[in-house]
Design an enzyme around this catalytic site. Structure first.
Site, PDB file in Angstrom:
ATOM      1  N   LYS A 115       0.827  -1.213   0.000  1.00 19.06           N
ATOM      2  CA  LYS A 115       0.000   0.000   0.000  1.00 19.06           C
ATOM      3  C   LYS A 115       0.853   1.250   0.000  1.00 19.06           C
ATOM      4  CE  LYS A 115      -4.466  -1.494   1.664  1.00 19.06           C
ATOM      5  NZ  LYS A 115      -5.565  -1.283   2.612  1.00 19.06           N
ATOM      6  N   LYS A 197      -5.993 -11.518  -7.190  1.00 20.10           N
ATOM      7  CA  LYS A 197      -7.303 -11.723  -6.573  1.00 20.10           C
ATOM      8  C   LYS A 197      -8.294 -10.661  -7.031  1.00 20.10           C
ATOM      9  CE  LYS A 197      -8.014  -9.448  -2.165  1.00 20.10           C
ATOM     10  NZ  LYS A 197      -8.426  -9.528  -0.795  1.00 20.10           N
ATOM     11  N   LYS A 200     -12.093  -5.101  -5.047  1.00 19.25           N
ATOM     12  CA  LYS A 200     -13.031  -4.013  -5.275  1.00 19.25           C
ATOM     13  C   LYS A 200     -12.295  -2.719  -5.606  1.00 19.25           C
ATOM     14  CE  LYS A 200     -14.110  -3.797  -0.238  1.00 19.25           C
ATOM     15  NZ  LYS A 200     -12.849  -3.551   0.301  1.00 19.25           N
TER      16      LYS A 200
END
Ligand code: TRP
Length: 332
Positions: A115, A197, A200
């Site tokens: 991140k 994966k 969203k």
């Protein structure tokens, strides 16, 4: 809630629209766990702000995620459904746990490294201490089991280490939780890059299916799903796209992978993709209908999260009081 059954805690960030991955990988299993465990299902808005959020979107999404939990079958009569920021105990416990966590442990977290690469302009302290807040979520409820995806295993492991350390210094106080990887509900991958994966927050909207996508959009995304060129419908590590479609099909129809493979034996990819799309459309239909109904019943939704907050505060305050006492804070 009497503590006779084992306790489960899990949560999802309201940082994007929920995807089919969230449903198959998490929420569908949460629903099945409700009778056998005492479950707490949280919307972790405090975690979401580790990345810059537009306030109006955060507000809307938090309620939408809550309504999607309910629409998918999370039953507020059985489980505690609440919004993280409604229980101030999470932040309070998080501080104490921060003082029992090493910088080195946090800097090893893969998600932090990823991140901070992705949000180079906003590597805030919250992004770094994120796993401590997650540990507080879990430990505040003395949860035994934490259903999570593979990407969160390292965080649950850290929560265990923190609990063990606390218990070592201050005496038995916190339940050491275990990650719970459900047997059904395979990892759902991106429809466009099946090595990754389904997320969203994927910048490519064709990679993921939203729970609230309309049937045409869902069909279009499945028609465009990436497969391979050998036209054999079989699960195998060399065929990530086809395997993912088979997993999705099996999950939404409650069939085994073998049953699904047999069903599509000899069929072409075109028909296969249509069948998977149609199965997803019909699996999501009742959820979407219930979501629409709930969207028009603000009072009910509010009653659910208020009741959830009350229970969450009650349970987590018990832990917080014990923790404060153990570390030498004076009782109020
Ligand atoms: N970090 C989790 C995720 O992004 C969300 C989360 C926050 C969570 N607190 C939790 C999951 C506690 C399980 C238990 O997926």
């Amino acid at each position: 809630m009497e503590q006779t059954k084992k306790r489960i805690f899990s949560g999802i960030q309201p940082s994007g629209d929920l995807s089919l991955g969230n449903y198959i990988g998490a929420i569908k299993n949460w629903v099945n766990l409700q009778d056998d465990y005492e479950c707490l299902y949280c919307i972790v808005d405090m975690h979401a702000i580790t990345v810059r959020q537009t306030p109006a979107d955060l507000r809307r999404r938090t309620l939408e995620v809550l309504m999607q939990y309910l629409a998918a079958g999370v039953d507020p009569e059985k489980s505690c459904v609440f919004i993280q920021s409604h229980a101030s105990t999470h932040a309070e416990l998080s501080w104490v746990l921060s003082c029992n966590t090493q910088m080195g442990e946090l800097s090893r977290m893969t998600q932090f490294k990823e991140k901070s690469k992705k949000h180079e302009d906003n590597i805030n302290a919250g992004l770094f201490t994120y796993p401590i807040l997650m540990a507080a979520d879990i430990l505040a409820y003395q949860a035994d089991l934490v259903p999570v995806g593979h990407d969160q295993l390292q965080h649950v492991e850290l929560a265990r280490d923190i609990a063990n350390r606390f218990n070592h210094f201050y005496g038995d106080t916190l339940t050491v939780p275990e990650a719970y990887i459900p047997k059904v509900g395979k990892r759902i991958m991106s429809l466009q890059t099946p090595e990754m994966k389904m997320s969203k927050s994927d910048p490519n909207p064709n990679g993921f299916v939203r729970l609230l996508d309309d049937p045409d959009t869902i069909m279009r995304k499945f028609k465009r799903a990436v497969t391979d060129s050998d036209n054999v419908i079989k699960a195998s590590p060399e065929k990530p796209g086809v395997t993912n479609l088979l997993s999705i099909y099996s999950a939404v129809t409650n069939k085994t992978m073998e049953e699904s493979e047999r069903e599509f034996d000899g069929k072409g990819y075109g028909d296969f993709k249509l069948a998977v799309g149609e199965a997803v459309v019909s699996a999501l239909k009742p959820l979407q209908t219930e979501f629409d109904r709930l969207s028009k019943d603000k009072a009910y939704v509010e009653a659910v999260y208020k009741k959830g907050a009350e229970m969450a505060n009650y349970l987590s305050n018990r832990t917080l009081r014990k923790v404060y006492k153990k570390i030498g804070f004076i009782a109020k």
